[in-house]
Design a protein around this motif. Structure first.
Motif, PDB file in Angstrom:
ATOM      1  N   ARG A 194      69.990  43.581  39.738  1.00 26.04           N
ATOM      2  CA  ARG A 194      69.266  42.763  38.757  1.00 26.04           C
ATOM      3  C   ARG A 194      67.855  42.447  39.230  1.00 26.04           C
ATOM      4  NH1 ARG A 194      73.858  38.398  36.991  1.00 26.04           N
ATOM      5  NH2 ARG A 194      74.912  39.722  35.473  1.00 26.04           N
ATOM      6  N   SER A 195      67.712  42.185  40.515  1.00 25.56           N
ATOM      7  CA  SER A 195      66.387  41.878  41.060  1.00 25.56           C
ATOM      8  C   SER A 195      65.446  43.068  40.907  1.00 25.56           C
ATOM      9  CB  SER A 195      66.489  41.495  42.536  1.00 25.56           C
ATOM     10  OG  SER A 195      67.199  40.309  42.679  1.00 25.56           O
ATOM     11  N   GLU A 196      65.949  44.253  41.191  1.00 23.13           N
ATOM     12  CA  GLU A 196      65.131  45.459  41.032  1.00 23.13           C
ATOM     13  C   GLU A 196      64.791  45.677  39.556  1.00 23.13           C
ATOM     14  OE1 GLU A 196      63.003  48.956  41.834  1.00 23.13           O
ATOM     15  OE2 GLU A 196      63.610  47.293  43.114  1.00 23.13           O
ATOM     16  N   PHE A 197      65.751  45.461  38.676  1.00 17.66           N
ATOM     17  CA  PHE A 197      65.522  45.625  37.238  1.00 17.66           C
ATOM     18  C   PHE A 197      64.454  44.632  36.762  1.00 17.66           C
ATOM     19  CE2 PHE A 197      66.522  45.095  32.731  1.00 17.66           C
ATOM     20  CZ  PHE A 197      66.618  46.417  32.320  1.00 17.66           C
ATOM     21  N   LYS A 198      64.562  43.375  37.183  1.00 13.21           N
ATOM     22  CA  LYS A 198      63.599  42.345  36.792  1.00 13.21           C
ATOM     23  C   LYS A 198      62.222  42.635  37.368  1.00 13.21           C
ATOM     24  CE  LYS A 198      62.664  37.403  36.700  1.00 13.21           C
ATOM     25  NZ  LYS A 198      61.379  37.700  36.176  1.00 13.21           N
ATOM     26  N   ARG A 199      62.159  43.119  38.597  1.00 15.96           N
ATOM     27  CA  ARG A 199      60.878  43.448  39.214  1.00 15.96           C
ATOM     28  C   ARG A 199      60.163  44.521  38.390  1.00 15.96           C
ATOM     29  NH1 ARG A 199      58.509  47.188  41.841  1.00 15.96           N
ATOM     30  NH2 ARG A 199      60.319  48.541  42.022  1.00 15.96           N
ATOM     31  N   ARG A 200      60.922  45.510  37.947  1.00 11.62           N
ATOM     32  CA  ARG A 200      60.322  46.574  37.141  1.00 11.62           C
ATOM     33  C   ARG A 200      59.906  46.082  35.763  1.00 11.62           C
ATOM     34  NH1 ARG A 200      63.663  52.080  38.244  1.00 11.62           N
ATOM     35  NH2 ARG A 200      63.692  51.944  40.505  1.00 11.62           N
ATOM     36  N   GLN A 201      60.721  45.207  35.160  1.00 10.55           N
ATOM     37  CA  GLN A 201      60.344  44.642  33.866  1.00 10.55           C
ATOM     38  C   GLN A 201      59.046  43.846  33.988  1.00 10.55           C
ATOM     39  OE1 GLN A 201      63.874  42.410  32.742  1.00 10.55           O
ATOM     40  NE2 GLN A 201      64.189  43.800  31.014  1.00 10.55           N
ATOM     41  N   ASP A 202      58.944  43.059  35.046  1.00 10.29           N
ATOM     42  CA  ASP A 202      57.719  42.282  35.273  1.00 10.29           C
ATOM     43  C   ASP A 202      56.518  43.199  35.472  1.00 10.29           C
ATOM     44  OD1 ASP A 202      59.197  39.961  35.069  1.00 10.29           O
ATOM     45  OD2 ASP A 202      59.289  39.606  37.240  1.00 10.29           O
ATOM     46  N   GLU A 203      56.724  44.287  36.182  1.00  8.71           N
ATOM     47  CA  GLU A 203      55.664  45.257  36.418  1.00  8.71           C
ATOM     48  C   GLU A 203      55.190  45.867  35.100  1.00  8.71           C
ATOM     49  OE1 GLU A 203      56.147  49.263  38.619  1.00  8.71           O
ATOM     50  OE2 GLU A 203      56.060  47.689  40.162  1.00  8.71           O
ATOM     51  N   ILE A 204      56.137  46.229  34.245  1.00  6.40           N
ATOM     52  CA  ILE A 204      55.799  46.794  32.934  1.00  6.40           C
ATOM     53  C   ILE A 204      55.064  45.762  32.087  1.00  6.40           C
ATOM     54  CG2 ILE A 204      56.780  47.626  30.748  1.00  6.40           C
ATOM     55  CD1 ILE A 204      59.031  48.920  32.490  1.00  6.40           C
ATOM     56  N   ASN A 253      53.289  43.190  33.084  1.00  8.22           N
ATOM     57  CA  ASN A 253      51.948  42.949  33.612  1.00  8.22           C
ATOM     58  C   ASN A 253      50.992  44.080  33.254  1.00  8.22           C
ATOM     59  OD1 ASN A 253      52.606  40.487  34.740  1.00  8.22           O
ATOM     60  ND2 ASN A 253      53.186  41.374  36.697  1.00  8.22           N
ATOM     61  N   LYS A 254      51.476  45.312  33.222  1.00  2.44           N
ATOM     62  CA  LYS A 254      50.624  46.441  32.830  1.00  2.44           C
ATOM     63  C   LYS A 254      50.246  46.346  31.353  1.00  2.44           C
ATOM     64  CE  LYS A 254      52.170  49.861  36.171  1.00  2.44           C
ATOM     65  NZ  LYS A 254      52.913  51.115  36.368  1.00  2.44           N
ATOM     66  N   LYS A 255      51.208  45.940  30.523  1.00  3.75           N
ATOM     67  CA  LYS A 255      50.948  45.864  29.083  1.00  3.75           C
ATOM     68  C   LYS A 255      50.028  44.700  28.738  1.00  3.75           C
ATOM     69  CE  LYS A 255      55.063  48.071  27.232  1.00  3.75           C
ATOM     70  NZ  LYS A 255      56.263  47.890  26.425  1.00  3.75           N
ATOM     71  N   SER A 256      50.261  43.555  29.358  1.00  3.95           N
ATOM     72  CA  SER A 256      49.509  42.366  28.987  1.00  3.95           C
ATOM     73  C   SER A 256      48.188  42.254  29.729  1.00  3.95           C
ATOM     74  CB  SER A 256      50.346  41.113  29.243  1.00  3.95           C
ATOM     75  OG  SER A 256      50.603  40.960  30.624  1.00  3.95           O
ATOM     76  N   GLY A 257      48.056  42.958  30.846  1.00  2.50           N
ATOM     77  CA  GLY A 257      46.831  42.840  31.631  1.00  2.50           C
ATOM     78  C   GLY A 257      46.751  41.460  32.249  1.00  2.50           C
ATOM     79  N   ASN A 258      45.586  41.091  32.662  1.00  2.23           N
ATOM     80  CA  ASN A 258      45.410  39.775  33.265  1.00  2.23           C
ATOM     81  C   ASN A 258      45.026  38.791  32.167  1.00  2.23           C
ATOM     82  OD1 ASN A 258      45.001  37.605  34.901  1.00  2.23           O
ATOM     83  ND2 ASN A 258      43.227  38.450  35.969  1.00  2.23           N
ATOM     84  N   ILE A 259      45.940  37.954  31.751  1.00  2.00           N
ATOM     85  CA  ILE A 259      45.672  37.004  30.675  1.00  2.00           C
ATOM     86  C   ILE A 259      45.251  35.633  31.208  1.00  2.00           C
ATOM     87  CG2 ILE A 259      47.168  38.160  29.015  1.00  2.00           C
ATOM     88  CD1 ILE A 259      49.262  35.994  29.586  1.00  2.00           C
ATOM     89  N   GLN A 260      45.176  35.514  32.532  1.00  3.69           N
ATOM     90  CA  GLN A 260      44.782  34.251  33.148  1.00  3.69           C
ATOM     91  C   GLN A 260      43.390  33.855  32.644  1.00  3.69           C
ATOM     92  OE1 GLN A 260      46.826  32.645  35.081  1.00  3.69           O
ATOM     93  NE2 GLN A 260      45.536  30.965  35.719  1.00  3.69           N
ATOM     94  N   GLY A 261      43.283  32.683  32.084  1.00  4.23           N
ATOM     95  CA  GLY A 261      42.004  32.167  31.638  1.00  4.23           C
ATOM     96  C   GLY A 261      41.547  32.666  30.284  1.00  4.23           C
ATOM     97  N   LYS A 262      42.325  33.444  29.590  1.00  2.00           N
ATOM     98  CA  LYS A 262      41.918  33.980  28.294  1.00  2.00           C
ATOM     99  C   LYS A 262      42.367  33.123  27.121  1.00  2.00           C
ATOM    100  CE  LYS A 262      41.521  38.749  29.704  1.00  2.00           C
ATOM    101  NZ  LYS A 262      41.952  40.113  29.487  1.00  2.00           N
ATOM    102  N   ILE A 263      43.231  32.168  27.378  1.00  3.66           N
ATOM    103  CA  ILE A 263      43.735  31.320  26.309  1.00  3.66           C
ATOM    104  C   ILE A 263      43.034  29.969  26.379  1.00  3.66           C
ATOM    105  CG2 ILE A 263      45.776  30.186  25.356  1.00  3.66           C
ATOM    106  CD1 ILE A 263      47.438  32.440  26.586  1.00  3.66           C
ATOM    107  N   ASP A 264      42.341  29.647  25.330  1.00  5.13           N
ATOM    108  CA  ASP A 264      41.614  28.378  25.258  1.00  5.13           C
ATOM    109  C   ASP A 264      42.373  27.456  24.309  1.00  5.13           C
ATOM    110  OD1 ASP A 264      39.799  26.336  25.386  1.00  5.13           O
ATOM    111  OD2 ASP A 264      38.328  27.326  24.112  1.00  5.13           O
ATOM    112  N   ILE A 265      42.910  26.377  24.827  1.00  5.26           N
ATOM    113  CA  ILE A 265      43.682  25.456  23.980  1.00  5.26           C
ATOM    114  C   ILE A 265      42.907  24.193  23.653  1.00  5.26           C
ATOM    115  CG2 ILE A 265      45.909  26.323  24.753  1.00  5.26           C
ATOM    116  CD1 ILE A 265      46.076  23.886  26.599  1.00  5.26           C
ATOM    117  N   SER A 266      41.625  24.172  23.959  1.00  6.54           N
ATOM    118  CA  SER A 266      40.836  22.950  23.683  1.00  6.54           C
ATOM    119  C   SER A 266      40.418  22.846  22.246  1.00  6.54           C
ATOM    120  CB  SER A 266      39.609  22.930  24.570  1.00  6.54           C
ATOM    121  OG  SER A 266      38.817  24.072  24.373  1.00  6.54           O
TER     122      SER A 266
END
Length: 77
Positions: free
Chosen positions: A52-62, A64-77
């Motif tokens: 399960r850990s290996e499966f989850k690691r790969r899902q997270d990897e996929i 992250n590749k699809k979403s890119g770096n979304i840190q700081g891109k969402i403005d809730i103000s």
């Protein structure tokens, strides 16, 4: 996280193979739980957790590749 010491590198397995193995292990766990063989139950749980850990690691990897770096891109103000 506790990984099973006898399971080698899972990187050569596909996502489908990992998922199929997890399903088989869960069926085995159901059967063994009825026998109340605690050492075998513990081994199966550790093996399932490793897969399960290996499966989850790969899902997270996929993800992250699809979403890119979304840190700081969402403005809730």
């Amino acid at each position: 996280m506790i990984t099973h010491p006898l399971i080698g590198d899972l990187s050569s397995k596909t996502m489908e193979e990992l998922e199929e193995t997890i399903q088989k292990l869960n069926k085995n766990l159901t059967y063994v739980s009825r026998t109340r063989n605690q050492p075998l139950i513990n081994q199966l749980l550790m093996t399932i957790e490793t897969y399960r850990s290996e499966f989850k690691r790969r899902q997270d990897e996929i993800w992250n590749k699809k979403s890119g770096n979304i840190q700081g891109k969402i403005d809730i103000s």
